[in-house]
Motif scaffolding. Structure first.
Motif, short mmCIF file in Angstrom:
data_model
loop_
_atom_site.label_atom_id
_atom_site.label_comp_id
_atom_site.label_asym_id
_atom_site.label_seq_id
_atom_site.Cartn_x
_atom_site.Cartn_y
_atom_site.Cartn_z
N VAL A 1 1.11 -0.39 0.26
CA VAL A 1 -0.08 -0.20 -0.41
C VAL A 1 0.98 1.00 -0.05
O VAL A 1 0.33 2.59 -1.21
N PHE A 2 1.78 1.36 0.98
CA PHE A 2 3.18 2.33 0.84
C PHE A 2 3.27 2.10 -0.25
O PHE A 2 3.43 4.01 -0.92
N GLY A 3 3.75 1.63 -0.97
CA GLY A 3 4.45 1.38 -2.62
C GLY A 3 3.98 1.68 -3.17
O GLY A 3 3.86 3.09 -4.53
N THR A 4 2.45 1.47 -3.78
CA THR A 4 0.95 2.36 -3.91
C THR A 4 1.46 3.34 -4.31
O THR A 4 0.95 4.22 -5.15
N LEU A 5 0.48 4.25 -2.83
CA LEU A 5 0.97 5.66 -2.71
C LEU A 5 2.09 6.27 -3.64
O LEU A 5 1.18 6.94 -3.67
N PHE A 6 3.57 5.80 -2.93
CA PHE A 6 4.14 6.56 -2.95
C PHE A 6 4.07 6.61 -4.69
O PHE A 6 4.45 7.24 -5.59
#
Length: 157
Positions: free
Chosen positions: A20-25
């Motif tokens: 999720v963190f990677g996708t958000l960035f």
């Protein structure tokens, strides 16, 4: 120090959070890239001159500095150009660097919106693409690691 994670639930949440963190960035990087593309598509061009370098550091409270204050300072070019309506305009580029990417007196190409000439940028890699690449790169790394861990964990179970 060794940390041991027990239980599938904790590992699943850490993996999910990483994805999720990677996708958000990654999404933020794509949005910033879209903003740059949109700006380029609608921008007018003009020749400008770097008239000064403002040295600023993260701890500056908005006050501009004309000279180097400490080793943590970055140089932000101040550029003057003439817009299509004949007005002389000045702006400080949003991207600073150390060592300075530009010198006083250097000629640069300026991109600006004709309906909003104060929204101007130097036509350079850092001004247009640095933030999208940083956010997109961080996003790809974290989403890729999270996805790889999820796939390996899934195959083992």
């Amino acid at each position: 120090m060794q940390v041991q994670v027990r239980g599938r639930g904790v590992r699943w949440w850490v993996t999910f959070g990483t994805i999720v963190f990677g996708t958000l960035f990654l999404v933020i990087g794509l949005i910033l890239a879209g903003v740059s593309v949109s700006f380029l598509a609608n921008a007018d061009r003009a020749r400008g001159t770097v008239v000064a370098l403002e040295w600023r550091s993260d701890d500056d409270s908005g006050a501009s500095r004309k000279r180097r204050v400490n080793d943590e300072s970055a140089a932000y070019p101040v550029v003057e150009f003439t817009s299509a309506d004949g007005q002389r305009r000045t702006f400080r580029d949003s991207t600073g660097s150390k060592p300075p990417a530009y010198e006083e007196g250097e000629r640069v190409e300026v991109l600006y919106r004709s309906d909003s000439p104060e929204d101007a940028r130097i036509n350079g890699f850092a001004s247009l693409w640095l933030l999208p690449l940083i956010f997109g790169g961080i996003g790809l790394v974290f989403a890729g690691i999270g996805t790889a861990v999820a796939l390996v964990t899934r195959r083992r179970s």
